[in-house]
Structure formats: structure tokens, C-alpha cells
Design an enzyme around this catalytic site. Structure first.
Site, mmCIF file in Angstrom:
data_model
loop_
_atom_site.group_PDB
_atom_site.id
_atom_site.type_symbol
_atom_site.label_atom_id
_atom_site.label_comp_id
_atom_site.label_asym_id
_atom_site.label_seq_id
_atom_site.Cartn_x
_atom_site.Cartn_y
_atom_site.Cartn_z
ATOM 1 N N CYS A 78 33.828 28.753 5.689
ATOM 2 C CA CYS A 78 32.986 28.266 4.215
ATOM 3 C C CYS A 78 33.167 29.118 3.076
ATOM 4 C CB CYS A 78 31.397 28.332 4.770
ATOM 5 S SG CYS A 78 31.279 27.386 6.152
ATOM 6 N N HIS A 121 24.974 30.876 -2.168
ATOM 7 C CA HIS A 121 25.663 30.168 -0.742
ATOM 8 C C HIS A 121 24.546 29.313 -0.320
ATOM 9 C CE1 HIS A 121 28.469 29.544 2.462
ATOM 10 N NE2 HIS A 121 27.620 30.013 3.111
ATOM 11 N N GLU A 164 21.203 36.781 1.892
ATOM 12 C CA GLU A 164 21.867 36.700 0.609
ATOM 13 C C GLU A 164 20.748 37.034 -0.300
ATOM 14 O OE1 GLU A 164 23.054 32.740 -0.586
ATOM 15 O OE2 GLU A 164 24.118 33.380 -2.434
ATOM 16 N N LYS A 192 23.408 23.181 -2.334
ATOM 17 C CA LYS A 192 23.756 22.630 -0.988
ATOM 18 C C LYS A 192 22.499 21.896 -0.714
ATOM 19 C CE LYS A 192 26.805 26.033 1.131
ATOM 20 N NZ LYS A 192 26.971 27.182 0.258
ATOM 21 N N HIS A 200 26.165 21.260 2.779
ATOM 22 C CA HIS A 200 27.265 22.220 2.785
ATOM 23 C C HIS A 200 28.618 21.607 3.203
ATOM 24 C CE1 HIS A 200 29.400 25.878 3.780
ATOM 25 N NE2 HIS A 200 28.428 26.290 4.894
ATOM 26 N N PHE A 250 31.574 31.559 8.270
ATOM 27 C CA PHE A 250 31.723 32.110 9.554
ATOM 28 C C PHE A 250 32.788 33.281 9.759
ATOM 29 C CE2 PHE A 250 30.570 28.517 12.817
ATOM 30 C CZ PHE A 250 29.400 28.497 12.503
#
Lengths: 416, 344
Positions: free
Chosen positions: A172, A306, A317, A338, A343, A401
Site C-alpha cells: 500500500c 494513511h 499513525e 480513504k 483504500h 503490508f
């Protein structure tokens, strides 16, 4: 790019600007539609029609309205038919970025991020391989077109781009890493101009994967930074930018959208799919990007986080932002787009960069939608409604990831 | 002039065995490892696919918790990295005294778990394993490597055709020159599965799919495997493979004096080999073609070529070595190595 031991070391740290943007997202197929959607706080989730979701817990996502027909006289029907869905999204965004920059091709490098790449083609190959009718020529075509480098080489050809190709697949964070790497190529003098971006299309394997991990919000409505958030929504799309030296842009009279001020990348080794709870790597990339930009946290007007909407990501975060900003945290405006489009995985970092650049140009902030009660980690100014604002410098975070973390900082040209 | 960069460590896992020495032994003797068969049945028909697998005997995969659930690609890569890095350097990395980046290049990736997971998802998504899915992601193996060596330095996975390993070395050079890292591991790996093995043989039934890993450690140093020339890959977007391979040869311009080794990417399949055969048609010096012995390793093939060239230079057999590769659908690439000198 390229290393010759007897050549001089490329120059370091020359100014780098963005001269073109392109975006395709569930919100729309161009800058105008996306800008309008984010400024008005629209959500863009709909039932998934690309594959069977009848046995999934979730059946909605941010799906792009992408017609099958050839979109442009610049590409042949045959070339379009060979492109997988993700490459079509990428092609549209890259075309727009080049057009906005006044470019019609050339020997520039391409640095592109993707995670799922042409997985829908691979899925079709898989299904056919389980049937007695495995016609060799059709399966060969699927094997060939499944490969991301084949798709991106074809895309380069149809866009008239002949330089070297680098495909970054850091889950990502791929799209952000691609723009960051392009920034370094230009900053160091290795290239004058780079086409950079990221893309991913929805596909069954990845959709099932996130569902199997129970990472998808059962309601289909992601609520990043909400105290009772319960997961993310998937989406698809592409974002592309033209990364160019300020000198090159000036020499050809190109319009400068923004300057790239800083970039940081680091690896979170805590776990394959879970961030370090204190957001160590995220803190590190924000620190590194700010150090490169010569900025203090309070000089950042907006963070496009994110912000996936999963319990673990948002805490990590949020903790990272608190540690990075220190006492200034209350002044830092943060949102997650998002919440509106989902996402976009390998495309997320690039699409969110383009959204941040649109906000910088238009002097507005997109919102974190659907927040009912903000999580206690939100000691920053969580933007819950779109708003007009003075925006001079924006920061965007992307985490993937495997622990790939990236931060980019953009600013008005000359603001440093 | 630029500060010298050199490859100071190399590791390999291949159908010839675990370790760079097994690779070199196969090249020295010219012995082809014996293929095995993948067999499956569909609609009453048996499908047999010959493959060259990494032997199970002699495995050197380091013990590391994350690798227990990982598929072979990560285990091969971990073994190659451990060999390339060496124990002393590994201790320095884990102690935080050495910043080591990881660049992982691949074409096919984690196909075993992708195959299994998608089959489960199609059968019944409610029972698709959440353990398998994360391992299907392209950058799962490289993530394991950074965790294994305890490095938080940058880690990138590049998807490319078989030439990707050379692009990875180019990126590593950039990181080192910029000071992002003290040294960089460049790793490539692939694993066999019926899905990809059958896919490869759609191109030609003469291909024997293979698997394994290769790794090099690049740092600011002088040595016999110094980086001399690493041009940008020539994209196939506007060049034929023949043109691209010829351009790479012209940019490398190695001496054909008998002291320079050419390690090329020919596989012994005429259509595959055409571009490199033409580009290097007049080469009279020593020449190795590891693919003809080790099979088609896709993303790992050029890594094996590079490790073979590095080992040949390290052992003092040649003064310089060229790695040449014409990829399937992205670019032609090449690299010239030899003894480099410190800047004055």
C-alpha cells in the site's frame, strides 16, 4: 539512473517540482470530478459488479465507472483491449498528467507503483487452467498480459514514453514510494523529468484476502479515526504526476503545480501485516521528510493520513503524529480521504498525493467522513467536514503490508 | 569521479544446490540437475510438467520465526541473503552499526500461496485462510528479509522481467551514493508451482521452469567485483529486443581480450536467445550461459548470472566480467564488473 564508475557523481539536491497531475478514482475520472467530490464531502462506494461477492461479508467498494470503449483517439482499440483494468486506470491518469504538463512523450523514465497489478488477468488464467478447455493461445495471452512490466511497457509505448521503467511493489505504499523515487532521480540530476504514479484495480483475490483478514468494514462504510471504527473499504484508481526539475520546467515554460519538499522511507519490521503500535517507522519517515524539507511540524498545514479505518493502523499513525508533532499536535490538520473512496492499495499513495496537490492548488481540505466520535488518539485537528483553508505545505503518509512506510511533503513553489 | 562501489558478498540457491559453490560447480562441470515432474489431472487428462526444483537436501535457510509459515520463495531468499551478507556483517546490522537496505526483484513471486488462497476463495470465501493471504503479496519475502536481519532501512520490491536484478543493483547504487544506507542487499527469488510452470511452457515446451534465489551485497568498496558500467535498461517500448540488446552491448563495450568473461542469458532456445546471440555474435572470449543448465528461473535467472560472474572475479579467474540479459517483455540490460580503484 545508470552507474558508470568513470562518470561524475550526479549533482545533489536541486529543486524538484510537479508540473502535471492526473487522477482516476471512484470519485471521478478527472481532476474536476475529483476536486468537486472531495470539496463537497461526497462518498463514492457502490456495489461491486466486477466479480461475485455473494458469499463475502462485504459487497461494496469504491469502484470506478470505467467504460469499455476506447477513451481517446490517442490509443488504438487493439491496444486498449489488451490492457487490464488497472492499466486502463493508469493510462487515463498518466495521459492527463502528461497533457497537463504539456508533454507528449519522450525519453523520460517511468516509476510506477502497484500491488495487485493485472491480477484479474491472472485470475482468469487460473480459472481456465482448471477447465479442460485450456486453449494454449488464449492462456499464453493471459500469462503475458498478467505481467505488470508487459502492461506498463505497452502503456509507455502508447503514451510515447521511451525511458527505463521501474515498477515498485511495496504493497500500500507503492504509489508514494514511486513518486518518492522519481523525486530522488530528479533531485540528484539522474533525470530531468519522470512520469510517476501508482494504480490498482479491484480484483477478487485481494477482495477475498482483506475479507478473510476481517479487515473490511462489515457496513462497507469506513470510519478512519472514529473511536468505533471497524475496518476499511477497498477501492481502485490511479494517480500520476510529472516530476521535473525546476530548471527544466522553467526552461520549457511549464506551469508549476507544487514543489516536492521532502520524502522519507523506512521499514517497519514489527509484523507482516500489523504496524508497530507506536508507529515507529511512520514517525521516522515523517521526521526524515521534514528534515529533508527543512521544516518543523507546525509548518505543515495538512496531513493526508494513511488512515485506513482499521483499529491498529489508525492508532499507530495517530501515535506517530503525536510523537512527531509534539506540542504542536493540536495545530496539525489531519484527514483520511480513504473515508470517501476507500483504500486503493498500490495506487493509494499516488492518488492521495494528487488529492493533496489538488488541495494545495485549490486551498481547501478534504474531510475524514463518517466520524461519529473521534478516537482518543486524535489530539490533532481532525478535519471532519471539507473546509476552505490556507494551505501552503501538505504531508501525505502511506504505509503498507510488509512494513513499507513512506512520507511525501509538497509545498507551494518557493515556500520553503 | 564517483566513489567506487563493489559487490563484496554473493549467495545463491538453485537447482544445483544451496550456496554459490553449488552453482559454480554446476557451471564448471556442465552437469544439468535432473528435472522432476509436476503432475495434475484435469478432466481425466494428466498434465505433466518437467521442472528443476531446488533440492531439499542441504538446505541452509536460517532459523527465523517469520519463515516458518512462509513459502519457498522466502526461504530461498533468506538462505541466499545469509550467504551474501555473512555472519560478521549480519551481527553488525542487528547491532545497529550497519544500515543495510534490501531490494528484492521478482517476476512471478509468491505463486504457491496465491494459487492456494485463490482456490480456497473460489471454493468458499468463508474458509479462505487469512494466514495465506499476506504471503501472496509481492513484497512479503522482502519484508521477511528486513525483519530477519533486523534492518529498518529502506526496503523495495521491484516487479520486472528477468532483467530486474540489474535494475535492482542500479537502485542500490543510488541509495549508497546518496547515503541512505551503508550497504545494500539485492535479492531475487522465484518458486515453482504448477500454475506458473505451465504458464512458462505456453511460451515454448522447451522451457524447463526452475526456482531458487540469488543475492549480492553492494557497498562502497574496491575489489575484484567492482561496478564499472551499469547502463539504464533499454526499454522495449520503442526498441525491438534485437536493437535493445545491441545497444546494451555498445554501452558496455567490454574488451574481448580473453580476460573478460561474458555471462549471458541464453537458455538454449533459439527464439529466446536470438537477441543476445546477435548482439554478442562476434564474442570470442570465455562465455557462460547458466540458464542452459539451471533452467528458466524467470526473475532469478539474471541473479544467478551475476553471482556466477562475481564468483569468477573473486576467484581471480578473469579480470572483468559482463552480465548480459535480454528480458522477455520489458528491457535489455547488462553490467560490466572488474577491479575498481579508489578515487584520488
Amino acid at each position: 539512473m545508470a552507474y558508470f564508475s568513470d562518470s561524475p557523481l550526479p549533482s545533489q539536491a536541486r529543486p524538484v517540482v510537479i508540473t502535471g497531475l492526473g487522477i482516476v478514482s471512484p470519485m471521478g475520472r478527472d481532476l474536476g470530478e475529483n476536486s468537486l467530490g472531495f470539496r463537497t464531502g461526497r462518498m463514492a462506494f457502490s456495489p461491486v459488479t466486477l466479480f461475485d461477492t455473494s458469499r463475502q461479508r462485504v459487497a461494496t467498494a469504491g469502484q470506478v465507472d470505467l467504460p469499455d470503449s476506447v477513451p481517446d483517439a490517442g490509443i488504438s482499440r487493439k491496444a486498449w483491449s489488451r490492457m487490464d483494468r488497472g492499466t486502463r486506470l493508469a493510462w487515463l491518469a498518466a495521459r492527463d498528467a502528461m497533457a497537463a504538463a504539456g508533454l507528449s512523450g519522450g525519453e523520460m523514465p517511468m516509476v510506477i507503483g502497484t500491488s495487485a497489478a493485472a491480477m484479474p488477468v491472472g485470475e482468469e488464467y487460473f480459472k481456465q487452467a482448471h477447465t479442460p478447455d485450456r486453449q494454449r493461445s488464449r492462456q499464453l495471452r493471459r500469462v503475458e498480459l498478467y505481467q505488470a512490466q508487459r502492461q506498463m511497457t505497452d502503456m509507455a509505448r502508447t503514451l510515447g514514453v521511451g525511458g527505463p521503467l521501474r515498477i515498485v511493489s511495496n504493497a500500500c505504499a507503492s504509489g508514494a514510494n514511486a513518486i518518492g523515487q522519481a523525486f530522488h532521480l530528479v533531485r540528484s540530476g539522474r533525470a530531468d523529468c519522470v512520469l510517476a504514479g501508482g494504480y490498482d484495480a479491484l480484483c477478487q483475490l485481494v477482495f477475498c484476502g482483506f475479507d478473510a483478514l476481517q479487515a473490511l468494514s462489515p457496513s462497507g462504510i469506513p470510519r478512519p479515526f472514529d473511536a468505533a471504527r471497524d475496518g476499511l473499504a477497498l477501492g481502485e484508481g490511479a494517480g500520476f504526476v510529472i516530476v521535473e526539475s525546476a530548471a527544466s520546467a522553467k526552461a520549457r515554460g511549464a506551469r508549476v503545480v507544487a514543489e516536492i519538499l521532502g520524502y522519507g522511507a523506512a521499514t517497519d519490521t514489527h509484523h507482516l501485516t500489523q504496524p508497530h503500535p507506536l508507529g515507529d517507522a511512520a514517525w521516522g519517515t515523517m521526521q526524515a521528510a521534514c528534515a529533508m524539507a527543512g521544516l518543523m511540524p507546525e509548518q505543515i498545514d495538512y496531513i493526508n493520513s494513511h488512515g485506513t479505518g482499521t483499529p491498529l493502523n489508525d492508532i499507530a499513525e495517530g501515535n506517530a503524529i503525536q510523537r512527531w508533532a509534539g506540542e504542536a499536535v493540536g495545530k496539525i490538520k489531519v484527514s483520511s480521504t480513504k473515508s470517501a473512496i476507500g483504500h486503493l492499495l498500490g495506487g493509494a499513495g499516488a492518488v492521495e498525493s494528487v488529492i493533496s496537490l489538488m488541495a494545495l492548488e485549490g486551498q481547501w481540505l478534504p474531510a475524514s467522513l463518517n466520524v461519529r466520535e473521534a478516537d482518543a488518539v486524535c489530539t490533532f485537528d481532525l478535519v471532519r467536514e471539507p473546509r476552505e483553508a490556507s494551505v501552503r505545505r501538505v504531508l501525505t503518509n502511506s504505509f503498507g503490508f510488509g512494513g513499507a512506510n513512506a512520507t511525501l511533503i509538497f509545498g507551494k513553489e518557493g515556500i520553503r | 569521479m564517483r566513489n567506487p562501489l563493489a559487490i563484496t558478498g554473493a549467495g545463491a540457491v538453485s537447482p544445483a544446490g544451496w550456496g554459490a559453490e553449488a552453482l559454480m560447480s554446476a557451471i564448471r562441470t556442465g552437469e544439468k540437475p535432473p528435472p522432476s515432474m509436476i503432475e495434475r489431472e484435469i478432466g481425466g487428462n494428466r498434465i505433466l510438467t518437467p521442472v528443476l526444483r531446488v533440492p531439499t537436501a542441504g538446505a541452509t535457510t536460517p532459523k527465523f520465526a517469520r519463515l516458518r509459515r512462509a513459502s519457498p520463495i522466502s526461504k530461498f531468499a533468506a538462505a541466499a541473503v545469509a550467504e551474501a551478507l555473512g555472519g560478521a556483517r549480519l551481527a553488525e546490522v542487528t547491532a545497529g552499526n550497519l544500515r543495510v537496505g534490501v531490494i528484492f526483484t521478482l517476476t512471478n513471486g509468491c505463486v504457491n500461496y496465491s494459487n492456494r488462497f485463490f482456490a480456497e476463495a473460489l471454493a468458499d470465501p468463508a474458509f479462505a485462510s487469512p494466514i495465506l493471504f499476506p504471503e501472496t503479496v509481492f513484497n512479503a519475502p522482502s519484508s521477511h528479509l528486513s525483519a530477519m536481519i533486523g534492518s529498518t532501512s529502506p526496503n523495495d520490491t521491484l516487479v520486472a522481467d528477468s532483467t530486474g536484478f540489474l535494475s535492482g543493483i542500479d537502485l542500490a547504487a543510488e541509495w549508497i551514493e546518496r547515503g541512505d544506507v551503508d550497504g545494500c542487499l539485492v535479492v531475487c527469488a522465484e518458486e515453482i508451482d504448477w500454475l506458473s510452470a505451465e504458464g512458462l511452457r505456453h511460451y515454448s515446451p522447451s522451457y524447463i521452469p526452475s526456482e531458487g534465489a540469488a543475492a549480492i551485497y553492494l557497498e562502497a568498496a574496491t575489489g575484484p567485483a567492482g561496478l564499472l558500467k551499469l547502463p539504464d535498461g533499454i526499454s522495449l517500448s520503442f526498441h525491438t529486443k534485437l536493437e535493445a540488446a545491441a545497444k546494451i552491448r555498445a554501452q558496455l563495450a567490454p574488451n574481448d581480450d580473453g580476460l573478460t568473461l561474458l555471462v549471458d542469458g541464453r537458455a538454449g532456445i533459439a527464439r529466446h536467445d536470438r537477441a543476445e546471440a546477435a548482439a554478442w555474435a562476434d564474442w570470442r572470449g570465455p562465455r557462460w550461459s547458466p540458464r542452459t543448465l539451471l533452467g528458466e528461473g524467470m526473475g532469478v535467472s539474471t541473479g544467478w548470472q551475476t553471482v556466477a560472474a562475481v564468483e569468477a572475479l573473486a576467484r581471480g579467474h578473469y579480470q572483468q566480467a559482463v552480465v548480459s540479459a535480454a528480458g522477455g517483455n520489458q528491457q535489455a540490460a547488462g553490467m560490466l564488473m572488474g577491479t575498481n580503484k579508489a578515487c584520488i
